[in-house]
Design an enzyme around this catalytic site. Structure first.
Site, PDB file in Angstrom:
ATOM      1  N   CYS A   1      -3.664  -1.079  -2.331  1.00  0.00           N
ATOM      2  CA  CYS A   1      -3.930   0.295  -2.565  1.00  0.00           C
ATOM      3  C   CYS A   1      -5.046   0.315  -3.989  1.00  0.00           C
ATOM      4  CB  CYS A   1      -2.765   0.778  -2.777  1.00  0.00           C
ATOM      5  SG  CYS A   1      -3.185   2.244  -3.556  1.00  0.00           S
ATOM      6  N   ASN A   2      -6.620   0.870  -4.033  1.00  0.00           N
ATOM      7  CA  ASN A   2      -6.946   1.183  -5.100  1.00  0.00           C
ATOM      8  C   ASN A   2      -6.176   1.548  -5.992  1.00  0.00           C
ATOM      9  OD1 ASN A   2     -10.524   0.223  -4.533  1.00  0.00           O
ATOM     10  ND2 ASN A   2      -9.184   0.616  -2.473  1.00  0.00           N
TER      11      ASN A   2
ATOM     12  N   CYS B   1     -11.370   2.612  -1.442  1.00  0.00           N
ATOM     13  CA  CYS B   1      -9.994   3.116  -1.124  1.00  0.00           C
ATOM     14  C   CYS B   1      -9.287   2.699   0.677  1.00  0.00           C
ATOM     15  CB  CYS B   1     -10.217   4.755  -0.425  1.00  0.00           C
ATOM     16  SG  CYS B   1      -8.146   5.502   0.435  1.00  0.00           S
TER      17      CYS B   1
ATOM     18  N   ASP C   1       0.622  -1.126   0.292  1.00  0.00           N
ATOM     19  CA  ASP C   1      -0.336   0.321   0.113  1.00  0.00           C
ATOM     20  C   ASP C   1       1.077   1.856   0.198  1.00  0.00           C
ATOM     21  OD1 ASP C   1      -2.712   1.456   0.396  1.00  0.00           O
ATOM     22  OD2 ASP C   1      -2.166   1.941   1.919  1.00  0.00           O
TER      23      ASP C   1
ATOM     24  N   GLU D   1      -5.494   9.306   8.069  1.00  0.00           N
ATOM     25  CA  GLU D   1      -4.065   9.614   8.672  1.00  0.00           C
ATOM     26  C   GLU D   1      -3.549  10.799   9.359  1.00  0.00           C
ATOM     27  OE1 GLU D   1      -0.645   8.911   7.011  1.00  0.00           O
ATOM     28  OE2 GLU D   1      -2.133   7.318   5.470  1.00  0.00           O
TER      29      GLU D   1
HETATM   30  N1  DGL Z   1      -4.095   3.430  -0.739  1.00  0.00           N
HETATM   31  C1  DGL Z   1      -4.903   4.359  -1.068  1.00  0.00           C
HETATM   32  C2  DGL Z   1      -5.946   4.308  -2.038  1.00  0.00           C
HETATM   33  O1  DGL Z   1      -6.394   2.738  -1.338  1.00  0.00           O
HETATM   34  C3  DGL Z   1      -5.277   5.758  -0.191  1.00  0.00           C
HETATM   35  C4  DGL Z   1      -4.087   6.904   0.257  1.00  0.00           C
HETATM   36  C5  DGL Z   1      -3.509   7.827  -0.341  1.00  0.00           C
HETATM   37  O2  DGL Z   1      -4.024   7.930  -1.449  1.00  0.00           O
HETATM   38  O3  DGL Z   1      -2.513   6.920  -0.769  1.00  0.00           O
HETATM   39  O4  DGL Z   1      -6.625   4.531  -2.548  1.00  0.00           O
END
Ligand code: DGL
Length: 273
Positions: free
Chosen positions: A70-71, A189, A7, A155
């Site tokens: 991570c999406n 997300c 991630d 965060e």
């Molecule tokens: N991990 C990211 C996602 O799932 C969210 C955090 C980021 O923007 O890096 O899209």
């Protein structure tokens, strides 16, 4: 060999948490690119470059299979890595994302055929959910809502505070203004499961909220059943290792909020060249 979970930062721990619940026997290596997070507002090229670099590190750490939890990375980097890089760098290993399994599960939930997606601006701009749903379920209508303030709230550990209520209501209203017959919602997300109580509080009760970890973990279980050539290479000593590209102390402290399962991670720092 191990299962790698990648991630951009802490968020993928919400996915790892579900893997540990559904598939506790395997060995996992988690890598959070905390030094370069967030990915959600970065360009296609940058997300691809960062993700590929981290996938290579996870291969060096003996991972047979890497899940992009991570999406944003799944949306912007997965396809290129699968189609262009894997053959050259590690033809017998696999990289999977979270978007496809989330989409596959959809038809079990929707009656109205109207689906909402909450995601980062990057994931929304990529249209990955829209394209994936159009391929599998062309009859489903998709309405996307970017929620740029939700990752910073989580965060900064403000997801339980009153400020979070304002931004939860704001994005719910914006989504429902696009369509008020949505009956199923994907939290697209990694960070959003931490806001689930507030999301459920302000969302009409008839709308089902799908958290990805709960979908992706059974899907990984199914994948491993269908792919013995991968599964038999995986070690099963229930080991968990954590790596961060930033300061480990910071990671260890915050990771507990995301895991919320009693595991106290002791991360090591991983330097990217
Ligand atoms: N991990 C990211 C996602 O799932 C969210 C955090 C980021 O923007 O890096 O899209």
């Amino acid at each position: 060999m191990k299962i790698g979970v990648f991630d951009s930062g802490f968020g993928g721990l919400t996915v790892l948490k579900e893997f540990l619940r559904y598939l506790p026997e395997y060995d996992y290596v988690y890598l959070g690119d905390n030094a370069r997070t967030p990915y959600g507002t970065r360009s296609f090229e940058t997300v691809y470059r960062y993700t590929l670099q981290c996938v290579k590190k996870l291969f060096e750490l003996d991972c047979q299979l890497v899940i992009l939890a991570c999406n944003t990375a799944s949306a912007k980097a997965l396809r290129s890595i699968q189609q262009n890089d894997l053959e050259k760098i590690a033809p017998h290993r696999r990289v999977l994302g979270v978007i496809r399994p989330s989409v596959e599960a959809l038809n079990k939930y929707t009656n109205s055929g109207n689906i909402g997606i909450f995601a980062t601006p990057g994931t929304v701009a990529s249209d990955s959910y829209v394209l994936e749903i159009a391929k599998l379920y062309p009859e489903i209508n998709v309405f996307q809502q970017a929620c740029p303030m939700w990752v910073p709230l989580v965060e900064n550990n403000e997801h339980c505070g009153e400020g979070a209520d304002y931004f939860v209501k704001l994005y719910i209203n914006q989504l429902l203004m696009q369509n008020n017959e949505i009956d199923t919602l994907i939290l697209g997300c990694t960070h959003y499961p931490l806001l689930i109580n507030k999301i459920k509080k302000y969302l009409p009760k008839n709308i089902k909220v799908l958290s990805q970890g709960e979908i992706v973990a059974p899907s990984l279980k199914d994948y491993l059943k269908r792919h013995p050539e991968i599964e038999t290479k995986l070690s099963k000593k229930s080991q968990r290792k954590f790596f961060t590209t930033d300061i480990p102390e910071l990671f260890n402290e915050k990771a507990q909020i995301f895991l919320n399962n009693g595991i106290i991670p002791i991360a090591k720092q991983l330097k990217l060249d």
